[in-house]
Design a protein around this motif. Structure first.
Motif, mmCIF file in Angstrom:
data_model
loop_
_atom_site.group_PDB
_atom_site.id
_atom_site.type_symbol
_atom_site.label_atom_id
_atom_site.label_comp_id
_atom_site.label_asym_id
_atom_site.label_seq_id
_atom_site.Cartn_x
_atom_site.Cartn_y
_atom_site.Cartn_z
ATOM 1 N N LYS A 19 0.821 -1.207 0.000
ATOM 2 C CA LYS A 19 0.000 0.000 0.000
ATOM 3 C C LYS A 19 0.857 1.260 0.000
ATOM 4 C CE LYS A 19 -3.824 -2.184 2.512
ATOM 5 N NZ LYS A 19 -4.656 -2.135 3.749
ATOM 6 N N ARG A 20 2.011 1.182 0.665
ATOM 7 C CA ARG A 20 2.839 2.391 0.800
ATOM 8 C C ARG A 20 3.636 2.706 -0.451
ATOM 9 N NH1 ARG A 20 3.608 -0.043 5.654
ATOM 10 N NH2 ARG A 20 5.677 -0.789 5.098
ATOM 11 N N VAL A 21 4.085 1.699 -1.175
ATOM 12 C CA VAL A 21 4.909 1.945 -2.360
ATOM 13 C C VAL A 21 4.197 2.862 -3.361
ATOM 14 C CG1 VAL A 21 5.871 0.843 -4.427
ATOM 15 C CG2 VAL A 21 6.406 -0.074 -2.169
ATOM 16 N N PRO A 22 2.935 2.605 -3.711
ATOM 17 C CA PRO A 22 2.272 3.536 -4.642
ATOM 18 C C PRO A 22 2.160 4.954 -4.081
ATOM 19 C CG PRO A 22 1.029 1.483 -4.444
ATOM 20 C CD PRO A 22 2.071 1.448 -3.378
ATOM 21 N N GLU A 23 1.981 5.089 -2.776
ATOM 22 C CA GLU A 23 1.858 6.421 -2.177
ATOM 23 C C GLU A 23 3.185 7.175 -2.243
ATOM 24 O OE1 GLU A 23 -1.312 6.293 1.316
ATOM 25 O OE2 GLU A 23 0.101 4.646 1.534
ATOM 26 N N ILE A 24 4.283 6.464 -1.988
ATOM 27 C CA ILE A 24 5.596 7.111 -2.080
ATOM 28 C C ILE A 24 5.886 7.506 -3.523
ATOM 29 C CG2 ILE A 24 8.079 6.820 -1.689
ATOM 30 C CD1 ILE A 24 7.297 4.682 0.430
ATOM 31 N N LEU A 25 5.569 6.612 -4.451
ATOM 32 C CA LEU A 25 5.809 6.899 -5.870
ATOM 33 C C LEU A 25 4.977 8.083 -6.346
ATOM 34 C CD1 LEU A 25 5.886 3.242 -7.222
ATOM 35 C CD2 LEU A 25 7.832 4.819 -7.086
ATOM 36 N N GLU A 26 3.780 8.220 -5.799
ATOM 37 C CA GLU A 26 2.927 9.352 -6.164
ATOM 38 C C GLU A 26 3.594 10.671 -5.781
ATOM 39 O OE1 GLU A 26 -1.604 11.021 -5.283
ATOM 40 O OE2 GLU A 26 -0.967 9.068 -4.508
ATOM 41 N N VAL A 27 4.221 10.705 -4.603
ATOM 42 C CA VAL A 27 4.942 11.909 -4.184
ATOM 43 C C VAL A 27 6.143 12.136 -5.093
ATOM 44 C CG1 VAL A 27 6.261 12.992 -2.333
ATOM 45 C CG2 VAL A 27 4.204 11.672 -1.783
ATOM 46 N N ARG A 70 16.374 11.481 -12.540
ATOM 47 C CA ARG A 70 17.671 10.903 -12.187
ATOM 48 C C ARG A 70 17.547 9.647 -11.329
ATOM 49 N NH1 ARG A 70 18.880 12.368 -6.890
ATOM 50 N NH2 ARG A 70 17.782 14.207 -6.046
ATOM 51 N N THR A 71 16.362 9.408 -10.769
ATOM 52 C CA THR A 71 16.169 8.224 -9.917
ATOM 53 C C THR A 71 15.808 6.990 -10.719
ATOM 54 O OG1 THR A 71 13.779 8.600 -9.564
ATOM 55 C CG2 THR A 71 15.316 9.731 -8.070
ATOM 56 N N ILE A 72 15.618 7.119 -12.033
ATOM 57 C CA ILE A 72 15.132 5.984 -12.846
ATOM 58 C C ILE A 72 16.048 4.765 -12.738
ATOM 59 C CG2 ILE A 72 14.762 5.209 -15.226
ATOM 60 C CD1 ILE A 72 13.413 7.893 -15.781
ATOM 61 N N PRO A 73 17.389 4.902 -12.804
ATOM 62 C CA PRO A 73 18.223 3.701 -12.657
ATOM 63 C C PRO A 73 17.982 2.961 -11.336
ATOM 64 C CG PRO A 73 19.514 5.494 -13.551
ATOM 65 C CD PRO A 73 18.201 6.087 -13.146
ATOM 66 N N GLU A 74 17.830 3.721 -10.258
ATOM 67 C CA GLU A 74 17.559 3.081 -8.959
ATOM 68 C C GLU A 74 16.172 2.439 -8.954
ATOM 69 O OE1 GLU A 74 19.347 5.384 -5.348
ATOM 70 O OE2 GLU A 74 18.658 6.869 -6.811
ATOM 71 N N ALA A 108 5.655 4.185 -12.571
ATOM 72 C CA ALA A 108 6.264 5.461 -12.179
ATOM 73 C C ALA A 108 7.427 5.799 -13.092
ATOM 74 C CB ALA A 108 6.716 5.394 -10.724
ATOM 75 N N ILE A 109 8.214 4.795 -13.446
ATOM 76 C CA ILE A 109 9.342 5.016 -14.370
ATOM 77 C C ILE A 109 8.828 5.557 -15.701
ATOM 78 C CG2 ILE A 109 11.114 3.849 -15.739
ATOM 79 C CD1 ILE A 109 11.482 1.921 -13.349
ATOM 80 N N GLU A 110 7.767 4.920 -16.217
ATOM 81 C CA GLU A 110 7.209 5.361 -17.493
ATOM 82 C C GLU A 110 6.734 6.814 -17.411
ATOM 83 O OE1 GLU A 110 3.740 4.037 -20.719
ATOM 84 O OE2 GLU A 110 4.038 2.894 -18.861
ATOM 85 N N THR A 127 7.174 12.701 -18.689
ATOM 86 C CA THR A 127 6.618 13.962 -18.180
ATOM 87 C C THR A 127 7.459 15.164 -18.618
ATOM 88 O OG1 THR A 127 5.882 15.143 -16.216
ATOM 89 C CG2 THR A 127 7.913 13.867 -16.008
ATOM 90 N N ASP A 128 6.765 16.308 -18.772
ATOM 91 C CA ASP A 128 7.443 17.581 -19.060
ATOM 92 C C ASP A 128 7.353 18.521 -17.859
ATOM 93 O OD1 ASP A 128 8.117 16.864 -21.678
ATOM 94 O OD2 ASP A 128 6.098 17.421 -22.386
ATOM 95 N N ASP A 129 6.716 18.045 -16.803
ATOM 96 C CA ASP A 129 6.508 18.896 -15.636
ATOM 97 C C ASP A 129 7.851 19.196 -14.959
ATOM 98 O OD1 ASP A 129 5.156 20.300 -13.689
ATOM 99 O OD2 ASP A 129 4.907 18.542 -12.398
ATOM 100 N N LYS A 130 8.104 20.488 -14.717
ATOM 101 C CA LYS A 130 9.371 20.884 -14.110
ATOM 102 C C LYS A 130 9.107 21.979 -13.078
ATOM 103 C CE LYS A 130 14.142 22.043 -15.292
ATOM 104 N NZ LYS A 130 15.084 22.426 -16.385
ATOM 105 N N PRO A 131 8.630 21.562 -11.900
ATOM 106 C CA PRO A 131 8.311 22.562 -10.871
ATOM 107 C C PRO A 131 9.581 23.185 -10.300
ATOM 108 C CG PRO A 131 8.122 20.365 -9.957
ATOM 109 C CD PRO A 131 8.370 20.177 -11.429
#
Length: 807
Positions: free
Chosen positions: A737-745, A755-759, A790-792, A797-801
């Motif tokens: 349950k937590r993994v999707p919530e962390i990935l959402e953040v 830059r986190t994609i390799p990990e 999440a990787i996909e 994404t083009d979002d750059k906050p």
């Protein structure tokens, strides 16, 4: 396969552990009541109610009606099994119904009445004649089962008790024969206790069996539920080395002891298995049922010659946890509040009494031994996952207070219970609690656990009193007073005795040594139509610490009715005793709105640096609850009028507390803070996310997730690495349950998180491979899919906050 049932049910227990931490053992039994059948009217045993009972030395087993974790309503016993070589063979058969003793039908609990009849029949006066009122196929008659005469229990049993000595000898003879049989392979706990029982006699006759078991123990190893098993295996090995001088098993003893010490969490706790690489528990949290025996075993291993600094370090870490509960209540399930429902919580007070005595800490040994003595009847009869530990550790705990204590406990409960559990062959099969179905330790061999109780007078082992007790030995009158403190509680009638007491008697009991007695008196006073609030307030000025704490307990039970006590409670916050201060804070929190004037007092206390008497910042923990709990904390709904600087310092302190529950309460504050104040707290929120609480870890994830979401909302740059650290260092229990919530953040950071994609790819492969192996494979594969989605997203994404840094 011997412990598969234990493993399975403990996993199920994990799913409801939060409920177990705040509820009583009766809750499971209330899910579906079963009917009370009249077997003489042809009614069957209710479907699914498969639990039956050993009927003592008769050699028969019988089904007894249970309701609400009691057999108090049972008036019939239906025979389910009769051993061929037993006294009951030829007198009883399957399907018979026992309606009473002699010519008298059962007029109270049939289980207890049968056990008491066994004790009488085995006495010198009883002559071995057990007369039963038997119903068979429509006919009722008195029949006699002839039992061996064992004599009478002494008033100090098992001390000075011929019957106890005979039971011990008979049981050891049967146990040694069983141990030497080729197919002997019980679970490691029973096996260790059985070997300890033989060792406790000091009789060299049993040495071949003992040496065989020592060799097994020295080679023992486990991964799953290792913490449950290692404590008992190490205890046997250490006692064996000290009793025999045989050092051939020392390599195994050293290995097991060091694995246990190294597997302890950084705060001194153990869970179902050893702690992870980060020093935090793996699973859903701390459990004292395996933790206290492990601590005992490490102290015994140290005395047996395991010389390594890791051992005393682990012992002291554990003691920092356990000392807190002295004088406050029963040792609870895990890192929870002191258990206040009963005088023991599945044997953990007995365990603690033995441990504190080993370490020559008189205050703890005295308190927990008396708690053990006051625990009997329905309170001793139950326990989370069953009552195996409640029965195993009862007599070792009571024994610390001397022969009059053991004798009083036996007369109140032990004589009939032990005699009912002892089979015709002298062996003891675990009976379990009074419920419809067997418990998680059903079928376990409990022989060693019971025989150790009978071996106490020999004092051969540290487990059976070899070390001189540090606890003052009770007189007969003192023991009876403590027994009386334990009376009047059952699952179906918890406060009935106290509700019948006069107001004056209840006020007097607020000063009891027993926190449980004080709590029961407090509940009863709060139920009065016209509670004596002024009298209770006056008790806050008592010279007795127990009375002052009891007054706080009563005021907490009275809640808003006690608002006139707020000034005196605020003065009590300045007391020297930490537990009194905590109880005063809890009472203020329970009073609610009228006590909000004390909020600043509590905040000032929260920001104080804990003193040496509070190494785990427990006062800070309870202050967090009183102030911020969503169940009525003084500041949970509004921060109006609160000094923002003081509040910020208090939140900062709370976010560094060891306990996950304390940190969780602070999340209620976030929604009431202005953006300006939240901004100032972001470094502390980040700290709480990347430095997870090492205790109360079952509750730790809620505060971490809330903190992570806040970092994401503010686009704190450090939140990206915080997300990845969290993902790679998960507490896997509930992680699907937590993994999707962390990935959402993480995804809210857009291209910055690319830059986190390799990990993330490595993590997806890890989950896809079904790792960790102790986690359900289908759930791991589900987590892998979440990570790949999440990787996909991050790839496209083009979002750059715009990001901000807080460090």
């Amino acid at each position: 396969m011997h412990d598969l049932r234990f493993h399975t049910l403990l996993r199920l227990a994990a799913l409801v552990s939060l409920v177990a931490a705040i509820s009583t053992p009766a809750m499971a039994a209330r899910k579906k009541d079963i009917p009370n059948p009249d077997f003489t009217n042809g009614e069957p045993i209710p479907e699914g109610a498969s639990k039956d009972w050993t009927l003592g030395a008769t050699g028969a087993r019988g089904w007894i009606y249970s309701h609400d974790m009691e057999t108090s309503q049972a008036r019939q016993i239906r025979i389910t099994e009769v051993a061929e070589d037993s006294p009951a063979n030829g007198v009883l058969k399957v399907g018979d119904v026992i309606l009473g003793i002699g010519e008298d039908a059962f007029s109270y609990d049939a289980r207890r009445a049968f056990g008491e009849a066994l004790t009488v029949a085995e006495s010198n006066a009883g002559g071995g004649q057990l007369e039963l009122l038997r119903w068979r196929e429509g006919d009722t008659e008195i029949v006699t089962v002839e039992l061996p005469v064992l004599g009478d229990y002494s008033s100090t049993a098992p001390y000075g008790c011929t019957k106890s000595a005979r039971i011990l000898k008979q049981g050891c003879r049967a146990l040694a024969e069983k141990i030497m049989s080729p197919d002997y392979n019980p679970n490691p706990i029973s096996r260790s206790l059985n070997a300890l029982a033989l060792l406790a006699t000091g009789d060299k006759t049993w040495m071949p069996a003992i040496k065989q078991e020592a060799e097994w123990a020295s080679n023992y190893s486990a991964f799953k539920f290792s913490t449950w098993y290692y404590g008992y295996v190490i205890t046997f090995l250490a006692e064996y080395v000290m009793a025999t001088g045989d050092e051939s098993v020392m390599p195994g003893l050293r290995r097991l002891a060091l694995e246990s010490a190294e597997g302890q969490s950084i705060v001194g706790s153990w869970g179902h298995r050893f702690a992870g690489d980060d020093g935090r528990l793996v699973g859903y949290g701390m459990m004292n049922a395996p933790g206290v025996p492990l601590t005992i075993s490490l102290e015994l291993a140290r005395r047996a010659g395991v010389d390594d600094p890791k051992i005393p370090l682990a012992i002291e870490r554990s003691m920092k946890l356990l000392r807190f509960y002295t004088g406050k209540g029963a040792v609870p399930y895990g890192d929870h509040d002191p258990w206040m429902h009963m005088h023991d919580d599945n044997g953990k007070c007995g365990m603690a009494a033995v441990l504190f005595n080993l370490l020559e800490e008189e205050e703890g040994a005295k308190f927990f031994s008396r708690m053990s003595l006051a625990s009997f009847g329905n309170g001793r009869d139950t326990g989370h996952t069953g009552n195996f530990w409640n029965m195993t550790w009862a007599m070792p705990g009571v024994n610390q207070s001397g022969p009059h204590a053991t004798g009083a406990w036996m007369q109140e409960f032990g004589t009939w219970y032990y005699d009912l559990a002892r089979g015709h062959d002298g062996l003891f099969r675990h009976q379990g609690p009074p419920q419809a179905r067997p418990d998680s330790t059903a079928g376990w061999d409990a022989t060693g656990a019971f025989l150790l109780a009978y071996a106490m007078p020999i004092r051969q082992l540290y487990m059976t009193g070899k070390q001189q007790p540090t606890t003052p030995q009770l007189t007969a009158a003192e023991a009876e007073e403590i027994i009386d403190d334990g009376r009047g509680w059952t699952n179906s009638n918890r406060y009935g005795r106290y509700l019948e007491m006069s107001t004056d008697e209840l006020l007097q009991r607020l000063g009891s040594w027993s926190p449980i007695v004080r709590e029961r008196a407090a509940v009863a006073l709060a139920k009065r139509d016209d509670p004596p609030i002024d009298d209770i307030i006056d008790l806050l000025d008592s010279n007795s610490l127990e009375t002052r704490i009891g007054a706080c307990q009563a005021l907490a039970q009275l809640k808003g009715k006690a608002q006139s006590a707020v000034p005196e409670l605020r003065e009590t916050l300045e007391a020297d005793d930490m537990w009194l201060r905590i109880n005063a804070a809890q009472a203020l929190g329970a009073i609610g709105g009228p006590a909000k004037v004390a909020a600043e007092d509590l905040l000032q206390m929260l920001v104080r640096e804990p003193g040496p008497e509070d190494p785990r910042a427990m006062e800070q923990r309870y202050l967090c609850f009183a102030l911020f709990s969503n169940r009525g904390g003084l500041l949970s709904d509004s921060l109006d009028g609160v000094d923002p600087d003081l509040l910020r310092e208090a939140v900062r302190a709370g976010l560094r507390n060891q306990d996950g529950r304390a940190r969780h309460t602070l999340t209620a504050v976030y929604e009431h803070l202005s953006d300006r104040e939240l901004n100032k707290l972001l470094p502390d929120v980040l700290y709480s996310v990347v430095n997870p609480s090492p205790s109360g870890i079952m509750f730790a994830d809620s505060s971490r997730l809330e903190g992570l979401r806040m970092l994401g909302e503010w686009k704190v740059a450090e939140g990206i690495d915080a997300c990845m650290y969290y993902l790679k260092n998960l507490n896997h229990w509930g992680s699907q349950k937590r993994v999707p919530e962390i990935l959402e953040v993480l995804q809210t950071y857009g291209v910055h998180a690319r830059r986190t994609i390799p990990e993330l790819e490595e993590l997806a492969d890890y989950f896809a491979a079904g790792k960790p192996t102790y986690f359900p494979e289908h759930l791991s594969k589900g987590k892998a899919e979440d990570v790949r989605e999440a990787i996909e997203y991050l790839q496209n994404t083009d979002d750059k906050p715009e990001l901000m840094k807080v460090l």
